[in-house]
Design an enzyme around this catalytic site. Structure first.
Site, PDB file in Angstrom:
ATOM      1  CB  SER A  16       4.749  -2.101  12.117  1.00 36.08           C
ATOM      2  OG  SER A  16       4.483  -0.634  12.267  1.00 36.08           O
ATOM      3  CG  HIS A  49      -6.026   2.087   4.983  1.00 40.71           C
ATOM      4  ND1 HIS A  49      -5.395   2.852   5.837  1.00 40.71           N
ATOM      5  CD2 HIS A  49      -4.980   1.020   4.716  1.00 40.71           C
ATOM      6  CE1 HIS A  49      -4.377   2.614   6.198  1.00 40.71           C
ATOM      7  NE2 HIS A  49      -3.998   1.914   5.472  1.00 40.71           N
ATOM      8  CG  ASN A  74      -1.690   1.365   1.632  1.00 35.47           C
ATOM      9  OD1 ASN A  74      -1.624   2.082   0.508  1.00 35.47           O
ATOM     10  ND2 ASN A  74      -2.098   1.605   2.673  1.00 35.47           N
ATOM     11  CD  GLU A 105      -3.794  -2.383   7.081  1.00 35.87           C
ATOM     12  OE1 GLU A 105      -2.818  -2.806   6.548  1.00 35.87           O
ATOM     13  OE2 GLU A 105      -4.316  -1.339   6.808  1.00 35.87           O
ATOM     14  N   GLY A 115       2.184   2.158  10.764  1.00 32.85           N
ATOM     15  CA  GLY A 115       3.315   3.364  10.671  1.00 32.85           C
ATOM     16  C   GLY A 115       3.649   3.751  12.074  1.00 32.85           C
ATOM     17  CE  LYS A 150      -0.230   3.500   4.836  1.00 31.47           C
ATOM     18  NZ  LYS A 150      -0.035   3.480   6.160  1.00 31.47           N
ATOM     19  CD  GLU A 184      -2.926   5.506   6.677  1.00 25.98           C
ATOM     20  OE1 GLU A 184      -2.964   5.651   5.368  1.00 25.98           O
ATOM     21  OE2 GLU A 184      -2.021   5.025   7.300  1.00 25.98           O
TER      22      GLU A 184
HETATM   23  P1  PGA Z   1       2.531   0.126   7.672  1.00 25.63           P
HETATM   24  O1  PGA Z   1       1.270   0.560   6.815  1.00 25.63           O
HETATM   25  O2  PGA Z   1       3.190  -0.871   7.021  1.00 25.63           O
HETATM   26  O3  PGA Z   1       3.581   1.416   7.247  1.00 25.63           O
HETATM   27  O4  PGA Z   1       2.381   0.285   8.968  1.00 25.63           O
HETATM   28  C1  PGA Z   1       0.277  -0.349   6.719  1.00 25.63           C
HETATM   29  C2  PGA Z   1      -1.065  -0.043   6.043  1.00 25.63           C
HETATM   30  O5  PGA Z   1      -1.341   1.110   6.477  1.00 25.63           O
HETATM   31  O6  PGA Z   1      -1.531  -0.625   5.182  1.00 25.63           O
END
Ligand code: PGA
Length: 253
Positions: free
Chosen positions: A210, A94, A10, A166, A172, A12, A96
């Protein structure tokens, strides 16, 4: 594992067209064993047209969002048909999108149905906050999100979905869920699917939050973790391919 692993990136809001292209070019130079697992990358909308076909059929190209209406006065939005022109898969719900852009459970449900109607493969994200986990509400939150997202789908429709667990506190932050914590929720999701009459044994459940090359093997070793959704570590071809290698190792009996 009977389910074919899926390793998804992903991106982003990262990546110019040139950066997305050179990433895929780097991946296409990698070994053929990769055909034994599924790989997808969710790029920014602006790069989708330009990267189509660059990795042959080895990497599924995905979008990070869509709007559920077919067309009309929705400035700034992108319809499922438009997404279908340039992508085969789409990330839906997601955290976010849910938190920063106020996507509700019912919007997530409409997006899933719109994606299915246009033969886009949805990867649907669910996950709890740290406060919800600390209050012992992680399972209830996940089940509520699944209820809202999947209720009323036929088993055949549901089978086209992948789910991604997630935990929001792991995204993150550099703090991944432990393999045991992740497996616990993946088990909850698998049982929820079975209880709802969905083909739970054929549906893939990814873990995200992560994920890095050095924690991916242990996560993938869990019975109900069928793949990974990778944010930050998917931005470089070398770390993403190291995660793919971990999935290949998992296939070796
Ligand atoms: P990350 O993000 O691996 O940077 O923690 C995962 C995601 O939000 O899909």
């Amino acid at each position: 594992m009977s389910r074919r692993p899926l390793i998804a990136g992903n991106w982003k809001m990262h990546g110019t067209v040139a950066e997305c292209r050179s990433f895929l070019q780097a991946l296409s130079a990698l070994p053929k064993e990769w055909a034994r697992i599924d790989t997808a990358v969710f790029f920014p909308f602006t790069a989708l047209f330009a990267v189509r076909g660059l990795a042959g059929d080895r990497v599924t190209i995905g979008a990070q969002n869509l709007y559920y209406e077919e067309k009309g006065a929705f400035t700034g939005e992108i319809s499922p048909r438009m997404v279908r022109e340039v992508a085969d898969a789409v990330l839906i719900g997601h955290s976010e999108r849910r938190e920063l852009f106020h996507e509700t459970d019912s919007m997530v449900a409409r997006k899933i149905r719109a994606a299915l109607a246009h033969e886009l493969r949805p990867v649907v994200c669910v996950g709890e906050t740290l406060a919800e986990r600390d209050r012992g509400e992680a399972q209830a939150k996940i089940e509520r999100q699944l209820d809202a997202a999947l209720a009323g789908l036929t088993p055949a429709e549901a089978e086209k979905l992948a789910l991604a667990y997630e935990p929001i506190w792991a995204i993150g932050t550099g703090r991944n869920a432990s393999p045991e914590q992740a497996q616990e929720i993946h088990g909850v999701i698998r049982r929820w699917l079975a209880a709802g009459g969905f083909p739970s044994e054929r549906m893939r459940i990814l873990y995200g939050g992560s994920v890095k090359p050095d924690n991916s093997s242990l996560l993938l070793a869990q019975e109900d973790i069928d793949g990974l959704l990778v944010g930050g570590a998917s931005l470089q071809a070398d770390s993403f391919s190291a995660i793919i290698d971990a999935a290949l190792d998992r296939l070796i009996p």
